[in-house]
Design a protein around this motif. Structure first.
Motif, PDB file in Angstrom:
ATOM      1  N   THR A 179      -7.817   4.498   2.659  1.00 34.68           N
ATOM      2  CA  THR A 179      -8.826   3.485   2.426  1.00 34.68           C
ATOM      3  C   THR A 179     -10.207   4.045   2.725  1.00 34.68           C
ATOM      4  O   THR A 179     -10.445   4.595   3.803  1.00 34.68           O
ATOM      5  CB  THR A 179      -8.572   2.259   3.324  1.00 34.68           C
ATOM      6  N   GLY A 197      -5.179  -2.243   5.221  1.00 29.66           N
ATOM      7  CA  GLY A 197      -4.737  -1.145   6.066  1.00 29.66           C
ATOM      8  C   GLY A 197      -4.969  -1.467   7.523  1.00 29.66           C
ATOM      9  O   GLY A 197      -4.575  -2.540   8.008  1.00 29.66           O
ATOM     10  N   ASP A 198      -5.642  -0.572   8.254  1.00 29.18           N
ATOM     11  CA  ASP A 198      -5.900  -0.795   9.675  1.00 29.18           C
ATOM     12  C   ASP A 198      -7.267  -1.407   9.915  1.00 29.18           C
ATOM     13  O   ASP A 198      -7.810  -1.340  11.026  1.00 29.18           O
ATOM     14  CB  ASP A 198      -5.768   0.511  10.459  1.00 29.18           C
ATOM     15  N   MET A 245       0.838  -1.189   0.000  1.00 29.61           N
ATOM     16  CA  MET A 245       0.000   0.000   0.000  1.00 29.61           C
ATOM     17  C   MET A 245       0.877   1.243   0.000  1.00 29.61           C
ATOM     18  O   MET A 245       1.840   1.342   0.760  1.00 29.61           O
ATOM     19  CB  MET A 245      -0.909  -0.010   1.240  1.00 29.61           C
ATOM     20  N   LEU A 249      -3.875   0.160  -3.195  1.00 29.30           N
ATOM     21  CA  LEU A 249      -4.199  -0.574  -1.978  1.00 29.30           C
ATOM     22  C   LEU A 249      -3.887  -2.056  -2.154  1.00 29.30           C
ATOM     23  O   LEU A 249      -3.682  -2.545  -3.269  1.00 29.30           O
ATOM     24  CB  LEU A 249      -5.678  -0.390  -1.635  1.00 29.30           C
TER      25      LEU A 249
END
Length: 290
Positions: free
Chosen positions: A7, A159-160, A1, A139
């Protein structure tokens, strides 16, 4: 990423099956993925409708998104996937975890499917292995193998955020059942501990929510909230305690309303069985088998 990529997560809720579908993307005009889509199905008439999927299609088209991957967290037992319908309108490849072959093998026997049904996962465009990553634009997602609810469940980290499928629910709802063929409460506990080992601020996106009275449906919580408040598996609950609770609770649960049509369609990546000579597809109802 990319360090600069952000995101964006758009959720869609289907109130008939309590299912969340997600479109994950970076911004207008970017690539995207779709996670856990819904094909509306009326068990009384055997008719399907596409209103939930059409809502997703409308969003994707309005934001000029390019669909790279259409993801399933597992072969759902409570709703039919709309993956082929979405693919026919938006493109993309249909993806599921590579252990789907175990589920196909079990249910080929349950439904007495003939040799035309292959148990090698080739109905899907791609089978993901644990730890494998897929890119979409700037991404990427990483597959996390989380068996227990079924032997083939995958969560997806972007991501998170982690899209957990049916492994976990909101803290006041608890955890997934483990009494389907191939399910295992010990494996589920260990899969949950894997997810809860991520940083406490990690966002967890549900496949379903079954809110108690007085709460509206929600799609997201955090690792920290689950560890603190999950009624089945908060910090301090041992594997032995969880397994005892989960197995006892599962004995009290009815089968999902749509399990028989859903599984037959979902192990085929959402495709219907081959039509009979009259051009109509038929689903089987095994009597006294489950």
């Amino acid at each position: 990423m990319s360090p600069k990529s952000q995101t964006v997560i758009k959720d869609f809720f289907d109130p008939e099956t309590w299912t969340y579908t997600y479109v994950v993307y970076e911004g207008d005009g970017s690539s995207c993925v779709i996670i856990d889509s819904v094909l509306n199905y009326d068990p009384k008439s055997g008719r399907t409708q596409t209103r939930s999927a059409d809502e997703v299609i409308g969003f994707v088209q309005a934001h000029q998104l390019k669909v790279n991957w259409i993801l399933e967290t597992h072969a759902h037992a409570d709703h039919l996937t709309a993956a082929p319908y979405l693919q026919s309108h938006l493109g993309g490849k249909i993806v599921i975890g590579d252990h789907i072959t175990q589920v196909q093998g079990v249910f080929k026997g349950v439904f007495n499917l003939d040799e035309r049904f292959k148990v090698d996962g080739t109905q899907f465009n791609h089978l993901l292995k644990d730890g494998e990553s897929l890119a979409f634009g700037n991404l990427s997602l990483t597959a996390i193998y989380v068996p227990g609810h079924t032997p083939a469940c995958m969560a997806y980290q972007i991501g998170d955020a982690i899209f957990v499928g049916d492994t976990l629910f909101l803290p006041d709802v608890g955890t997934a059942r483990c009494d389907f063929p191939g399910g295992d409460a010990k494996n589920l506990y260990r899969s949950i501990q894997k997810l809860l080992s991520y940083p406490v601020e990690t966002k967890l996106y549900m496949c379903h929510d079954y809110p108690p009275d007085g709460r509206s449906a929600q799609c997201m919580t955090t690792v920290g909230e689950e560890k603190l408040k999950n009624i089945h598996v908060h910090d301090g609950v041992t594997e032995e305690q969880f397994v005892q609770m989960r197995e006892a609770r599962d004995k009290t649960l009815e089968m999902p309303t749509l399990i028989l049509p859903s599984i037959q369609v979902n192990i085929r990546a959402g495709h219907f069985p081959e039509p009979d000579g009259n051009g109509i597809s038929y689903l089987k109802i095994p009597l006294n088998a489950l």
